[in-house]
Design an enzyme around this catalytic site. Structure first.
Site, PDB file in Angstrom:
ATOM      1  N   LYS A 114       0.481  -1.435   0.533  1.00 53.78           N
ATOM      2  CA  LYS A 114       0.246   0.199  -0.265  1.00 53.78           C
ATOM      3  C   LYS A 114       0.698   0.931  -0.018  1.00 53.78           C
ATOM      4  CE  LYS A 114      -4.107  -2.080   0.480  1.00 53.78           C
ATOM      5  NZ  LYS A 114      -3.950  -3.766   0.898  1.00 53.78           N
TER       6      LYS A 114
HETATM    7  C1  LIG Z   1      -4.563  -4.785   0.052  1.00 57.82           C
HETATM    8  C2  LIG Z   1      -3.017  -5.836  -0.147  1.00 57.82           C
HETATM    9  C3  LIG Z   1      -4.162  -7.493  -0.931  1.00 57.82           C
HETATM   10  C4  LIG Z   1      -5.317  -7.139  -1.816  1.00 57.82           C
HETATM   11  O1  LIG Z   1      -4.527  -6.129  -2.302  1.00 57.82           O
HETATM   12  P1  LIG Z   1      -6.165  -5.928  -3.365  1.00 57.82           P
HETATM   13  O2  LIG Z   1      -5.125  -4.065  -4.119  1.00 57.82           O
HETATM   14  O3  LIG Z   1      -7.222  -4.909  -2.287  1.00 57.82           O
HETATM   15  O4  LIG Z   1      -6.346  -6.446  -4.712  1.00 57.82           O
HETATM   16  C5  LIG Z   1      -3.276  -8.084  -0.964  1.00 57.82           C
HETATM   17  N1  LIG Z   1      -1.603  -8.033  -0.037  1.00 57.82           N
HETATM   18  C6  LIG Z   1      -1.752  -7.495   0.647  1.00 57.82           C
HETATM   19  C7  LIG Z   1      -0.858  -8.283   1.741  1.00 57.82           C
HETATM   20  C8  LIG Z   1      -2.337  -6.154   1.180  1.00 57.82           C
HETATM   21  O5  LIG Z   1      -1.724  -5.245   1.657  1.00 57.82           O
END
Ligand SMILES: *Cc1c(COP(=O)(O)O)cnc(C)c1O
Length: 499
Positions: A114
Site C-alpha cells: 500500500k
Molecule cells: C491490500 C493487500 C492485498 C490486496 O490488494 P488489492 O489491491 O486490494 O487487491 C494483498 N496483499 C496485501 C499484503 C495487502 O495489503
C-alpha cells in the site's frame, strides 16, 4: 488532455486533480480515464535504463496531464526515496529460482505494498487542492482491512489542509497491524475500531461518503471528504508504474527480451493491484495473463471462472487478512472497460449486488475476461505449506499473502502448462504477519505462548533477517487511539470528530 468520468455515467469529464480530490463520484461510481494511452515498445525499452523515480514520472504523466512535469517530479521525489524506502530500487525484482521472480513491493515505511501508492497520494492531493482552488479542509476517510489504514496514516499525518479518520475491523487485523495504527502520531489523525468485519467497515464508510445531509453540513463548515482507498484514481495510477518497472528490470537482467510476454500473479482483495496490471496491459505492456490469486474468500475465483458474482456466502477470517474481502470495489472499473464503457450495465450490476447479493455478466463478456485473466485460490493449509516449502527450497521467507499467489501460480502451471516467464507480486514483509509465518516455518509448539512482538525477534533470529524499522519496538510505543464503535455508529464518530 485525459479527462475522467464515472463508471455510473452522468458526469462530464473532469480533470485528474478534480477526480483525485473527490475520490469517489457523487453518483457512487468510480472515476476512470476517458482514454488509455498506448506506449510503444521503444517507450518501454527506454524505461530500462531509468531509475524507479524516472520510470514513475514517465508513467504518471500519461494520466495526470493537468500536473506539470516539475510537479510530478516533486511528488515522485518526495515519495520514492531512501528515507522512506529500505531499498534504493524502491520495488526490486528478486529471482527466487529459475522460474520464480518476486516483485517486492513492501520496502516502504509500513512494510506492505500500500505504501507504493499511499506515499505519493497525499502529494497529489495537496497539489490537486491548489489546482482546483479548493478552500475546504479535506477529510480522508478510510476503511481498512489492515494495511491501507497504516499506510494512509503514515502518508497523511500532519499534511497541511487534511485530516484523516481510519476505521478498521476490531478483530479483523493482526496485532502488529493494530499496533501500527493505534500508536500513530500526528495532530490530524483519528483511528477507530469497528465491531464488524471489513465489508461492514467498508460499507459504513461508503454510506458516509454518499450521505447528502452530512455532506451539506460539512460544506457549511468548509470540510470535504476524500478517499485514500483504492477507489481513488490517485491510488490506482501509481500502481501501474511497478508493472512497467518490473518488466524493464527483467529486460535489464536479460531474463527476457523487450517485447516478450510475461505473466503477473497478483494476491487479490479489493482488485486494485491487479486492475493496475490490466491498465498496464492496455497501455501496451506485453502481458500474457494476469493471474488473480484469492484465499478462502474465493469469490473472485468463482467470478472469473463462471461469470457469476455471488456474495451470498460466509465471510472467512484467514491468515491473509488483507485479502479477506467479498466486495471487490475495483472490479467495477474492469467491468466498465470490458463492456466498452456501458455505464447502464455497470450500474445495473452494482445495484443488483447491493440489493440481492449477486449478478451475472453473460457469456460474451466472460470470453473477453478469459482472454486476459486466469484465477485460482489457496486454502489456509496450502498457504502455510507454501511458506514452508519455499523456505526449505529457496531459503526465502514469504508472507501469507504472497504465499497465496505462489501457490496459485503453481496451480496455474500444472493446469495450463504455460511456462511464460512470470512475476509474482509480493505484497507484504513476512514480519507483518509473523505469527502465521512462524507457525508455518516452525510449527505450533515453537510459537506457543509467544506474543506477536516476541515472534518478531524470533523470526529475525531464526530466519537471519533484520526486523524492518517500521515494526521495531512497536509494543513499546504509547497507545494513542483506543476507541471502538458499533458498525451503525460510524457516522456519529465522524461527526463528533469533525464538528
Ligand atoms: C491490500 C493487500 C492485498 C490486496 O490488494 P488489492 O489491491 O486490494 O487487491 C494483498 N496483499 C496485501 C499484503 C495487502 O495489503
Amino acid at each position: 488532455m485525459v479527462l475522467y468520468e464515472s463508471t455510473r455515467g452522468g458526469n462530464e469529464g473532469i480533470s485528474s486533480a478534480e477526480a483525485i480530490k473527490r475520490g469517489i463520484s457523487p453518483n457512487g461510481g468510480l472515476y476512470v480515464p476517458q482514454q488509455i494511452k498506448e506506449l510503444t515498445l521503444k517507450d518501454i525499452s527506454d524505461l530500462v535504463n531509468m531509475t524507479y523515480a524516472q520510470r514513475a514520472v514517465f508513467i504518471l504523466k500519461q494520466y495526470l496531464e493537468d500536473y506539470t512535469e516539475d510537479e510530478l517530479i516533486e511528488c515522485v521525489n518526495n515519495a520514492y526515496n531512501t528515507a522512506k524506502f529500505s531499498s534504493s530500487d524502491i520495488a526490486p525484482v528478486r529471482p527466487i529460482n529459475e522460474s520464480l521472480c518476486l516483485l517486492e513491493l513492501w520496502h516502504g515505511p509500513t512494510c506492505a505494498f500500500k505504501d507504493m501508492a499511499l506515499q505519493i497520494l497525499p502529494h497529489f492531493l495537496v497539489k490537486a487542492m491548489e489546482k482546483t482552488g479548493e478552500k475546504s479542509e479535506i477529510v480522508i476517510l478510510v476503511a481498512t482491512s489492515g494495511d491501507t489504514g497504516k499506510a494512509a496514516l503514515e502518508g497523511f499525518a500532519d499534511v497541511k489542509g487534511t485530516r484523516i479518520i481510519v476505521f478498521y475491523p476490531e478483530d479483523g487485523v493482526s496485532e502488529v497491524q493494530k499496533y501500527q495504527m493505534i500508536t500513530q502520531t500526528g495532530k490530524n489523525v483519528k483511528v477507530v475500531g469497528v465491531k464488524g468485519n471489513f465489508d461492514d467497515t467498508q460499507s459504513g464508510v461508503k454510506r458516509i461518503f454518499t450521505d447528502k445531509k452530512l455532506i451539506q453540513e460539512m460544506d457549511e463548515r468548509n470540510l470535504k471528504f476524500s478517499s485514500a482507498n483504492s477507489i481513488n484514481w490517485g491510488r490506482l495510477v501509481p500502481q501501474i508504474i511497478y508493472y512497467f518497472s518490473a518488466y524493464a528490470d527483467l529486460v535489464k537482467d536479460n531474463r527476457i527480451k523487450a517485447g516478450d510476454k510475461v505473466n503477473f500473479v497478483v494476491p487479490t482483495g479489493n482488485f486494485g493491484n491487479i486492475l493496475a496490471g490490466y491498465y498496464a496491459k492496455c497501455m501496451g505492456l506485453p502481458v500474457n495473463k494476469l493471474i488473480c490469486a484469492s484465499n478462502d474468500n474465493n469469490i473472485l475465483t468463482d467470478f472469473i471462472r463462471t461469470g457469476s458474482y455471488d456474495k451470498r456466502r460466509k465471510f472467512i477470517k484467514t491468515v491473509s487478512p488483507s485479502m479477506d474481502i467479498l466486495i471487490s470495489s475495483n472490479l467495477e472499473r474492469l467491468l466498465y472497460e470490458l463492456t466498452n464503457r456501458d455505464h447502464k450495465k455497470v450500474t445495473d450490476w452494482m445495484n443488483r449486488l447491493n440489493e440481492s447479493g449477486h449478478y451475472e455478466i453473460g457469456k460474451n463478456l466472460l470470453d473477453r475476461l478469459h482472454r486476459i485473466f486466469w484465477a485460482g485460490w489457496s486454502n489456509q493449509d496450502e498457504t502455510l505449506k507454501t511458506i514452508e516449502c519455499v523456505y526449505k527450497d529457496n531459503n526465502y521467507i514469504l508472507d501469507t499473502h504472497t504465499a497465496v499467489a505462489v501457490d496459485v501460480y503453481d496451480k496455474y502451471v500444472i493446469t495450463t502448462g504455460d511456462l511464460t516467464p512470470s512475476v509474482i507480486l509480493s505484497t507484504a514483509s513476512p514480519f507483518k504477519f509473523n505469527s502465521s509465518v512462524c507457525k508455518a516455518l516452525f510449527g505450533d509448539a515453537e510459537i506457543e505462548g509467544k506474543s506477536e512482538f516476541e515472534l518478531l525477534e524470533f523470526l529475525s533470529e531464526e530466519g537471519n533477517i533484520p526486523i524492518p524499522a517500521g515494526l521495531k519496538n512497536l509494543d513499546k510505543k504509547s497507545i494513542l487511539h483506543s476507541d471502538v464503535c458499533e458498525k451503525y455508529d460510524m457516522k456519529t464518530v465522524v461527526t463528533q470528530n469533525l464538528f
